[in-house]
Design a protein around this motif. Sequence first.
Motif, mmCIF file in Angstrom:
data_model
loop_
_atom_site.group_PDB
_atom_site.id
_atom_site.type_symbol
_atom_site.label_atom_id
_atom_site.label_comp_id
_atom_site.label_asym_id
_atom_site.label_seq_id
_atom_site.Cartn_x
_atom_site.Cartn_y
_atom_site.Cartn_z
ATOM 1 N N THR A 123 0.847 -1.192 0.000
ATOM 2 C CA THR A 123 0.000 0.000 0.000
ATOM 3 C C THR A 123 0.883 1.242 0.000
ATOM 4 O OG1 THR A 123 -0.087 -0.018 2.418
ATOM 5 C CG2 THR A 123 -1.884 -1.124 1.238
ATOM 6 N N SER A 124 0.337 2.324 -0.518
ATOM 7 C CA SER A 124 1.085 3.583 -0.523
ATOM 8 C C SER A 124 0.531 4.493 0.571
ATOM 9 C CB SER A 124 0.968 4.270 -1.882
ATOM 10 O OG SER A 124 -0.372 4.565 -2.190
ATOM 11 N N SER A 125 1.415 5.258 1.188
ATOM 12 C CA SER A 125 1.000 6.193 2.238
ATOM 13 C C SER A 125 2.089 7.258 2.371
ATOM 14 C CB SER A 125 0.788 5.454 3.563
ATOM 15 O OG SER A 125 1.999 4.851 3.990
ATOM 16 N N ALA A 126 2.000 8.063 3.401
ATOM 17 C CA ALA A 126 3.009 9.086 3.671
ATOM 18 C C ALA A 126 3.672 8.779 5.008
ATOM 19 C CB ALA A 126 2.365 10.471 3.698
ATOM 20 N N ASP A 127 4.977 9.050 5.112
ATOM 21 C CA ASP A 127 5.662 8.820 6.376
ATOM 22 C C ASP A 127 5.411 9.979 7.332
ATOM 23 O OD1 ASP A 127 7.254 10.883 5.501
ATOM 24 O OD2 ASP A 127 9.013 9.661 5.103
ATOM 25 N N GLU A 128 6.113 9.970 8.459
ATOM 26 C CA GLU A 128 5.866 10.993 9.481
ATOM 27 C C GLU A 128 6.241 12.400 9.020
ATOM 28 O OE1 GLU A 128 9.634 8.622 10.490
ATOM 29 O OE2 GLU A 128 7.603 8.259 9.756
ATOM 30 N N TYR A 129 7.018 12.487 7.930
ATOM 31 C CA TYR A 129 7.395 13.795 7.387
ATOM 32 C C TYR A 129 6.577 14.165 6.143
ATOM 33 C CZ TYR A 129 11.387 12.881 10.430
ATOM 34 O OH TYR A 129 12.180 12.580 11.509
ATOM 35 N N GLY A 130 5.555 13.367 5.832
ATOM 36 C CA GLY A 130 4.706 13.646 4.686
ATOM 37 C C GLY A 130 5.279 13.191 3.358
ATOM 38 N N ARG A 131 6.366 12.409 3.376
ATOM 39 C CA ARG A 131 6.976 11.931 2.132
ATOM 40 C C ARG A 131 6.335 10.606 1.714
ATOM 41 N NH1 ARG A 131 13.019 12.474 4.486
ATOM 42 N NH2 ARG A 131 11.957 11.055 5.925
ATOM 43 N N PRO A 132 6.197 10.384 0.402
ATOM 44 C CA PRO A 132 5.544 9.147 -0.053
ATOM 45 C C PRO A 132 6.355 7.908 0.287
ATOM 46 C CG PRO A 132 6.466 10.359 -1.913
ATOM 47 C CD PRO A 132 6.601 11.252 -0.728
ATOM 48 N N GLN A 133 5.650 6.839 0.629
ATOM 49 C CA GLN A 133 6.308 5.565 0.916
ATOM 50 C C GLN A 133 5.406 4.421 0.493
ATOM 51 O OE1 GLN A 133 6.810 5.510 5.203
ATOM 52 N NE2 GLN A 133 4.784 4.654 5.533
ATOM 53 N N VAL A 134 5.993 3.223 0.353
ATOM 54 C CA VAL A 134 5.239 2.015 0.028
ATOM 55 C C VAL A 134 5.434 1.015 1.155
ATOM 56 C CG1 VAL A 134 5.002 0.083 -1.564
ATOM 57 C CG2 VAL A 134 5.431 2.356 -2.459
ATOM 58 N N ASN A 135 4.319 0.540 1.716
ATOM 59 C CA ASN A 135 4.362 -0.432 2.812
ATOM 60 C C ASN A 135 4.264 -1.839 2.223
ATOM 61 O OD1 ASN A 135 4.071 1.756 4.844
ATOM 62 N ND2 ASN A 135 2.063 1.945 3.902
ATOM 63 N N ILE A 136 5.218 -2.690 2.573
ATOM 64 C CA ILE A 136 5.338 -4.029 1.993
ATOM 65 C C ILE A 136 4.991 -5.090 3.030
ATOM 66 C CG2 ILE A 136 6.922 -5.683 0.934
ATOM 67 C CD1 ILE A 136 6.465 -3.358 -0.872
ATOM 68 N N SER A 137 4.210 -6.094 2.597
ATOM 69 C CA SER A 137 3.945 -7.279 3.424
ATOM 70 C C SER A 137 4.426 -8.510 2.667
ATOM 71 C CB SER A 137 2.447 -7.418 3.729
ATOM 72 O OG SER A 137 1.983 -6.311 4.461
ATOM 73 N N LEU A 138 5.124 -9.403 3.379
ATOM 74 C CA LEU A 138 5.699 -10.599 2.756
ATOM 75 C C LEU A 138 4.952 -11.851 3.206
ATOM 76 C CD1 LEU A 138 9.498 -9.855 3.343
ATOM 77 C CD2 LEU A 138 8.200 -9.410 1.257
ATOM 78 N N ALA B 158 4.284 6.323 -5.976
ATOM 79 C CA ALA B 158 4.121 5.360 -4.882
ATOM 80 C C ALA B 158 2.862 4.523 -5.095
ATOM 81 C CB ALA B 158 4.052 6.098 -3.548
ATOM 82 N N ARG B 159 1.771 5.172 -5.537
ATOM 83 C CA ARG B 159 0.523 4.443 -5.795
ATOM 84 C C ARG B 159 0.714 3.419 -6.902
ATOM 85 N NH1 ARG B 159 -1.937 9.503 -4.965
ATOM 86 N NH2 ARG B 159 -1.962 9.920 -7.208
ATOM 87 N N GLN B 160 1.405 3.825 -7.985
ATOM 88 C CA GLN B 160 1.581 2.903 -9.112
ATOM 89 C C GLN B 160 2.490 1.739 -8.740
ATOM 90 O OE1 GLN B 160 1.409 4.295 -12.942
ATOM 91 N NE2 GLN B 160 2.879 2.904 -13.819
ATOM 92 N N LEU B 161 3.567 2.022 -7.984
ATOM 93 C CA LEU B 161 4.475 0.957 -7.566
ATOM 94 C C LEU B 161 3.739 -0.033 -6.666
ATOM 95 C CD1 LEU B 161 7.255 -0.330 -7.350
ATOM 96 C CD2 LEU B 161 7.806 1.280 -5.523
ATOM 97 N N PHE C 59 7.573 -4.174 6.287
ATOM 98 C CA PHE C 59 8.519 -3.059 6.348
ATOM 99 C C PHE C 59 8.088 -2.041 5.302
ATOM 100 C CE2 PHE C 59 10.107 -6.323 3.562
ATOM 101 C CZ PHE C 59 10.528 -5.650 2.438
ATOM 102 N N ARG C 60 8.836 -0.955 5.156
ATOM 103 C CA ARG C 60 8.438 0.103 4.229
ATOM 104 C C ARG C 60 9.609 0.534 3.370
ATOM 105 N NH1 ARG C 60 7.722 5.405 8.192
ATOM 106 N NH2 ARG C 60 9.839 5.428 9.001
ATOM 107 N N ILE C 61 9.249 1.070 2.179
ATOM 108 C CA ILE C 61 10.245 1.582 1.233
ATOM 109 C C ILE C 61 10.020 3.088 1.094
ATOM 110 C CG2 ILE C 61 11.088 1.486 -1.147
ATOM 111 C CD1 ILE C 61 9.847 -1.319 -1.282
ATOM 112 N N THR C 62 11.075 3.864 1.265
ATOM 113 C CA THR C 62 10.992 5.314 1.108
ATOM 114 C C THR C 62 11.886 5.753 -0.053
ATOM 115 O OG1 THR C 62 12.753 5.588 2.742
ATOM 116 C CG2 THR C 62 10.475 5.677 3.544
ATOM 117 N N GLY C 63 12.018 7.045 -0.238
ATOM 118 C CA GLY C 63 12.863 7.555 -1.320
ATOM 119 C C GLY C 63 12.154 7.629 -2.654
ATOM 120 N N ILE C 64 10.816 7.609 -2.645
ATOM 121 C CA ILE C 64 10.025 7.672 -3.883
ATOM 122 C C ILE C 64 9.658 9.125 -4.155
ATOM 123 C CG2 ILE C 64 7.906 6.854 -4.984
ATOM 124 C CD1 ILE C 64 8.097 4.432 -3.036
#
Length: 605
Positions: free
Chosen positions: A320-335, A407-410, A396-401
């Motif tokens: 899923t895509s969301s924003a981190d604590e600083y408002g930056r886009p991130q992707v949350n990953i579940s394995l 983030a939504r498309q990824l 876990f989550r992936i940042t730097g997008i």
Amino acid sequence: MLVFVIGIGLLYALPNLYGEDPAIQITGVRGGAASNATLGQVEDALKQQNIEIKSAALEENGSLMVRFDSTDVQLRAREVLAESLGDKFVIALNLAPATPVWLQAIGAEPMKLGLDLRGGVHFLMEVDMETAMSKLQEQTQDSIESELHAQGIPYTEVVKSSNFGVEARFPDSNARSKAVDYLTPRHRDLVLTMGDNNSFTTSMTAERLSEAREYAVQQNVNILRNRVNQLGVAEPVVQRQGADRIVVELPGIQDTARAKEILGATATLEFRLVNTSIDAASVLRGRDRSKTEVKYRRDGSPVALYKKVVLTGDHITDSTSSADEYGRPQVNISLDSAGGNIMSNFTKDSIGKNMATLFVEYKDSGKKDANGRSILEKQEEVINVATIQSRLGNSFRITGIDSPAEARQLSLLLRAGALIAPIQIVEERTIGPSMGQQNITQGLEACFWGLMVSVIFMLLVYRFFGLMASAALVVNVILIVGTMSLLPGATLSMPGIAGIVLTVGMAVDANVLINERIKEELKNGRSVQQAIHEGYKGAFSSILDANLTTLITAAILYAVGTGSIKGFAITLSIGVLTSMFTAIVGTRAIVNLVYGGKRVTKLSI
């Protein structure tokens, strides 16, 4: 109640009268969004060429919709915009509903039409078996290396060989014998052949190769279905054709550009450890090439990564895509459980080290091979490099997008699943609205004449009661159209129109039963009011039984059918329910209005 239901049905059926505008939809490449600057650039480019715009607006999904008065102007505008905007945007021809704003505000939209009525896109895709087999070869290579290392069996190197095999070399014959004795019972799908210089070569059995090819196609079919569902396309067709091809039909698709990009993309993630003991420049000069390679960030800066992949996107179960604590886009990953174990075991021994997230995608290079097929090009990009600060598990989550749209498309691509092998579009067919319009015209004519014959029959046989039944038929058609427009997953196709025509006849059946029962009661000496009451009461059970069996049949058709068969089942079910309402409740309300509470000696029936 009757007036309210008819009013709602008429309100939601109205959008179907407004038609559609020829339009161009502009979408940013790889999730990029169009902006007000893009809108200004589009307007300026079209103004310079004296091309008139009906309207232009930014959509909520980040795309730009430009409407025109005719298809000729639309085609001219596409050529101009393709030259003006370059390769940063995907420009696609579309038909946009011309529904007024006040109807859109209450959620009223026209019916979704199938491929045979509205037109749409037909893709024929081919699975790249070469890459699928290469992936399997890499898995075999990694597996043999890991097992030899775990057993402490010394080996010189494990490399790829021809025909998707793997060659293992050893320092002496004793080490080779130990390796063969250990690996043979554990890899029954591999054939081990002894070679020169203390080596052996593995090759996959014919059964294993056939199974792998079958799995690659079937898994890609399932993943494409998931991706189509993510696009929100109703009544799609995704089916296998031949040994390595897949047919995808998207009827009534509103965003063909996005559909092509999402379906054709072969995107996944690779998690790799960063080699901090060597700089990227040294690797580029040839140092440590066997274990390390250089990949690049979007800004062009190099990163030295170990070739061994820690984990791939195959283990991702949700994202899923969301924003981190600083408002930056991130992707949350579940394995999945296997992926969680791999990540957990790896990170517990790698705390303090850097791990890179590598985005891998196969795209059309624009070149053709000897057979005329497109050559796919592997594109890799380091999304982020993070320090492993604690042991990671299933989430876990992936940042730097760069942007929320990316983030939504990824997350969409990863959630829908990584394709087992790249696919390329070998045939793309756009079914134009002219063919669909001809089908619509013929379908409407069939509905009209079926309605007229029913109306004439009812008027001749049942006079005033026939007039009421005819009014109920018209209301029935309005309610079907309104309900079809209101349901988000319903799509009208030619078989769907056949379902509507069928329900017109079935609606008359209910009124025939009621009218004949009233006539029978009058012959038996009942008063007019008693005859009307007994007529509706006595016919109700017969009408209910007949329609219930039809609904059961429609439910079975929907459960086991595909595509247009489901469309027929939906319209048939809706038509049965609305015809029962109009035939029983609707005509009874009119009868009560005309004859209720009055002394009547004769009925016009």
